[in-house]
Design a protein around this motif. Structure first.
Motif, mmCIF file in Angstrom:
data_model
loop_
_atom_site.group_PDB
_atom_site.id
_atom_site.type_symbol
_atom_site.label_atom_id
_atom_site.label_comp_id
_atom_site.label_asym_id
_atom_site.label_seq_id
_atom_site.Cartn_x
_atom_site.Cartn_y
_atom_site.Cartn_z
ATOM 1 N N PRO A 104 5.326 -3.345 3.763
ATOM 2 C CA PRO A 104 6.212 -3.644 2.638
ATOM 3 C C PRO A 104 7.680 -3.595 3.055
ATOM 4 C CG PRO A 104 4.598 -1.982 2.039
ATOM 5 C CD PRO A 104 4.500 -2.176 3.522
ATOM 6 N N ILE A 112 7.460 3.380 -0.674
ATOM 7 C CA ILE A 112 6.069 3.146 -0.275
ATOM 8 C C ILE A 112 5.217 4.365 -0.650
ATOM 9 C CG2 ILE A 112 4.495 2.821 1.680
ATOM 10 C CD1 ILE A 112 6.840 1.306 3.063
ATOM 11 N N LEU A 155 1.247 -11.286 -2.072
ATOM 12 C CA LEU A 155 2.254 -10.863 -1.095
ATOM 13 C C LEU A 155 2.800 -12.064 -0.331
ATOM 14 C CD1 LEU A 155 0.501 -7.725 0.408
ATOM 15 C CD2 LEU A 155 2.199 -7.811 -1.421
ATOM 16 N N GLY A 160 6.444 -8.249 -2.269
ATOM 17 C CA GLY A 160 5.398 -8.290 -3.278
ATOM 18 C C GLY A 160 5.906 -8.641 -4.651
ATOM 19 N N ASN A 196 3.072 -3.331 -3.262
ATOM 20 C CA ASN A 196 3.630 -4.232 -2.275
ATOM 21 C C ASN A 196 2.787 -4.198 -1.004
ATOM 22 O OD1 ASN A 196 6.297 -5.403 -3.283
ATOM 23 N ND2 ASN A 196 6.358 -3.269 -3.923
ATOM 24 N N PHE A 197 1.513 -3.911 -1.177
ATOM 25 C CA PHE A 197 0.528 -3.882 -0.095
ATOM 26 C C PHE A 197 -0.822 -4.105 -0.751
ATOM 27 C CE2 PHE A 197 1.955 0.414 -1.211
ATOM 28 C CZ PHE A 197 0.825 0.909 -1.831
#
Length: 132
Positions: A30, A37, A99, A120, A126-127
């Motif tokens: 990310p 994160i 993504l 994202g 975002n993963f």
């Protein structure tokens, strides 16, 4: 990128999982700070994830290929995904599901694998999350 981090649970899990892989891998990372994160990982489980849960997230974001190209690709957790490139208004951008990543990050020595910074959605991870 991961070597600079002291607290990034995501990078630490990816490093553990990559030790088990022979050959090159692509790692989706990310485009966020370590704290963000970690916050997303805690929000996903509602608590700090266990080592096994973190390793599962890493496997969902690692691909046993030298680089990402348009077409089908499977992550280390066995999830098949489709890489789509040539996005509107973003000539050098591609996406895998929700993504996006930029092709300017292509590896110099493709036999080594690659790290792609991903961007994202406005809301959500975002993963990729592991398969249930």
């Amino acid at each position: 990128m991961c070597a600079r981090s002291r607290i990034d649970l995501y990078c630490k899990a990816a490093a553990r999982v990559m030790r088990e892989v022979d050959g090159p891998v692509v790692f989706l990372h990310p485009n966020m700070g370590d704290d963000q994160i970690t916050e997303e990982l805690i929000a996903w489980r509602g608590r700090p994830p266990t080592g096994a849960e973190l390793d599962a997230v890493a496997r969902a974001n690692l691909f046993p290929v030298t680089r990402l190209t348009p077409g089908a690709v499977a992550s280390l957790d066995g999830h098949n995904r489709e890489v789509v490139c040539g996005l509107p208004n973003e000539r050098l951008a591609c996406r895998i599901d929700h993504l996006r990543f930029n092709l300017r990050n292509q590896p110099r020595a493709p036999e080594d694998g690659a790290v792609y910074s991903v961007f994202g959605p406005q809301h959500g991870q975002n993963f990729f999350l592991p398969l249930p």
